[in-house]
Design an enzyme around this catalytic site. Structure first.
Site, short mmCIF file in Angstrom:
data_model
loop_
_atom_site.label_atom_id
_atom_site.label_comp_id
_atom_site.label_asym_id
_atom_site.label_seq_id
_atom_site.Cartn_x
_atom_site.Cartn_y
_atom_site.Cartn_z
N ILE A 239 0.81 -1.38 0.13
CA ILE A 239 0.07 -0.01 0.17
C ILE A 239 0.88 1.16 0.00
O ILE A 239 1.79 1.44 1.21
CB ILE A 239 -0.95 -0.24 1.32
CG1 ILE A 239 -1.80 -1.23 1.11
CG2 ILE A 239 -1.84 1.22 1.31
CD1 ILE A 239 -2.82 -1.29 2.35
N PRO A 240 1.31 1.93 -1.17
CA PRO A 240 2.26 2.76 -1.44
C PRO A 240 2.06 4.15 -0.78
O PRO A 240 2.03 5.08 -1.30
CB PRO A 240 2.20 2.75 -2.90
CG PRO A 240 0.72 2.61 -3.23
CD PRO A 240 0.24 1.86 -2.39
N CYS A 241 2.28 4.12 0.48
CA CYS A 241 2.33 5.44 1.20
C CYS A 241 3.69 6.20 0.90
O CYS A 241 3.63 7.64 1.16
CB CYS A 241 2.09 5.25 2.60
SG CYS A 241 3.41 4.16 3.48
N HIS A 242 4.64 5.56 0.40
CA HIS A 242 5.84 6.40 -0.01
C HIS A 242 5.66 7.36 -1.24
O HIS A 242 6.49 8.02 -1.47
CB HIS A 242 7.03 5.32 -0.20
CG HIS A 242 6.61 4.19 -1.25
ND1 HIS A 242 5.82 3.29 -1.27
CD2 HIS A 242 7.06 4.35 -2.62
CE1 HIS A 242 5.75 2.42 -2.14
NE2 HIS A 242 6.24 3.52 -3.09
N ARG A 243 4.69 6.93 -1.69
CA ARG A 243 4.24 7.97 -2.92
C ARG A 243 3.57 9.34 -2.57
O ARG A 243 3.07 9.95 -3.43
CB ARG A 243 3.29 7.12 -4.01
CG ARG A 243 4.01 5.98 -4.56
CD ARG A 243 3.16 5.07 -5.38
NE ARG A 243 4.02 3.89 -5.92
CZ ARG A 243 3.26 2.80 -6.08
NH1 ARG A 243 1.93 2.87 -6.43
NH2 ARG A 243 3.96 1.55 -6.62
#
Length: 179
Positions: free
Chosen positions: A134-138
């Site tokens: 779940i790409p919270c780094h984006r």
């Protein structure tokens, strides 16, 4: 009952958690809120099928491929607001970035409100229990700040670089809670 295992990655050791069928957690060693959403103790078990599927997914991801989030049965543990934020995160395309403010606008529309606090969004993003997938780094600050990654700014930058995201206009803040 909840289960856990670990695996190695270019970002360090990762802990995976499952309810037996779904992936409910993935944390990078040393990450803020590591295991924070888990309601009980976890039993170490390396033979859960979702762990094998997740490790294969991660191998492909770290090899520069673009595996789909939908390939894995995800069941992050959290309230309705956080679930909605995490669903928005899953819509961010590979290699692209979005701001906390943009997510707040999407949530305001979803909740039929005029506005939504970017700080509330930031709290939900920061407590994402399934890092990387779940790409919270984006997610970045509206001013171009690379703030707000529980795994640390260095790992956030590495993940964005791996995905080929344009980070040339982004910067590391001088102070903040995610440094």
């Amino acid at each position: 009952m909840f289960y856990s295992t670990t695996c190695s990655s270019p970002m360090g050791t990762m802990t995976l958690a499952s309810d037996g069928d779904n992936l409910v957690g993935l944390w990078i060693e040393g990450q803020k809120y590591h295991g924070g959403t888990m309601p009980k103790e976890m039993t170490e078990n390396h033979s859960i099928p979702v762990f094998d599927a997740t490790k294969k997914w991660l191998d492909r991801y770290f090899s520069g491929l673009k595996p789909a989030i939908s390939e894995l049965p995800l069941a992050p543990i959290g309230g309705e607001f956080r679930q909605n934020i995490w669903a928005i995160l899953c819509e961010i395309p590979y290699g692209e970035i979005i701001t906390y403010g943009e997510i707040a606008k999407k949530m305001a529309v979803k909740m039929d409100k005029k506005t939504m606090s970017s700080q509330a969004v930031g709290g939900a993003v920061g407590h994402n229990p399934i890092s990387v997938i779940i790409p919270c780094h984006r997610v970045v600050g509206s001013n171009g700040s690379l703030t707000g990654y529980a795994g640390g700014i260095g790992i956030k930058i590495k993940l964005l670089e791996l995905e080929g995201a344009d980070i040339s206009n982004l910067f590391v803040p001088k102070k903040g809670s995610a440094l």
